[in-house]
Design a protein around this motif. Sequence first.
Motif, PDB file in Angstrom:
ATOM      1  N   VAL A 223      -4.141   2.602  -5.684  1.00 37.44           N
ATOM      2  CA  VAL A 223      -4.189   1.841  -6.933  1.00 37.44           C
ATOM      3  C   VAL A 223      -3.075   2.322  -7.861  1.00 37.44           C
ATOM      4  O   VAL A 223      -3.087   3.472  -8.304  1.00 37.44           O
ATOM      5  N   GLY A 224      -2.100   1.475  -8.107  1.00 34.39           N
ATOM      6  CA  GLY A 224      -0.994   1.811  -8.984  1.00 34.39           C
ATOM      7  C   GLY A 224       0.079   2.644  -8.319  1.00 34.39           C
ATOM      8  O   GLY A 224       1.075   3.007  -8.941  1.00 34.39           O
ATOM      9  N   THR A 225      -0.129   2.963  -7.058  1.00 36.04           N
ATOM     10  CA  THR A 225       0.807   3.772  -6.297  1.00 36.04           C
ATOM     11  C   THR A 225       0.591   3.508  -4.814  1.00 36.04           C
ATOM     12  O   THR A 225      -0.356   2.827  -4.426  1.00 36.04           O
ATOM     13  N   VAL A 226       1.440   4.079  -4.010  1.00 30.41           N
ATOM     14  CA  VAL A 226       1.291   3.970  -2.560  1.00 30.41           C
ATOM     15  C   VAL A 226       0.135   4.877  -2.133  1.00 30.41           C
ATOM     16  O   VAL A 226       0.002   6.001  -2.628  1.00 30.41           O
ATOM     17  N   LYS A 227      -0.674   4.390  -1.238  1.00 25.10           N
ATOM     18  CA  LYS A 227      -1.783   5.191  -0.724  1.00 25.10           C
ATOM     19  C   LYS A 227      -1.231   6.460  -0.065  1.00 25.10           C
ATOM     20  O   LYS A 227      -0.306   6.392   0.740  1.00 25.10           O
TER      21      LYS A 227
END
Length: 146
Positions: A87-91
């Motif tokens: 969420v909001g970034t790469v996993k």
Amino acid sequence: MKGDRIYQLALKKALMDNADLNEVFALLMKAKKVSNYKAIYALGTWYLFGTHVKKDVYKAFELLLEAAENNIPEACFDIANSYEEGVGTVKDVNQAFVNYMKAALLGHKQSIYEVGRLYYYGIGVKKDKQLAKVWLDIANFYGISE
């Protein structure tokens, strides 16, 4: 911490009946300008959940990361969750583990459970049921089972 009085005033005003969220937001922004990391965390959560601002998970991640880098336990937890869920970034499950661990070591109780869960399933860390049991037992001691 710099800006604590402004941050505390923002909290007080936010808890009032018929709170003026524009005023609260302005106070949080003022505290952010003097690097009050609690205020930065609060703003991050506003963007994460769309509280009085347009939801923006990328802006939320940026603010939460800044607060986490400055040892706000709740921010470390939220950053870990963001990395785990992407969420909001790469996993990145490795970063999720690192940040849950940091939050746990800073005293965030839910993170203690999360560290145990990640050890149990081998998420972001080598699976280790013995370490998982230790962390999950500690979480259980604090009344946290999920």
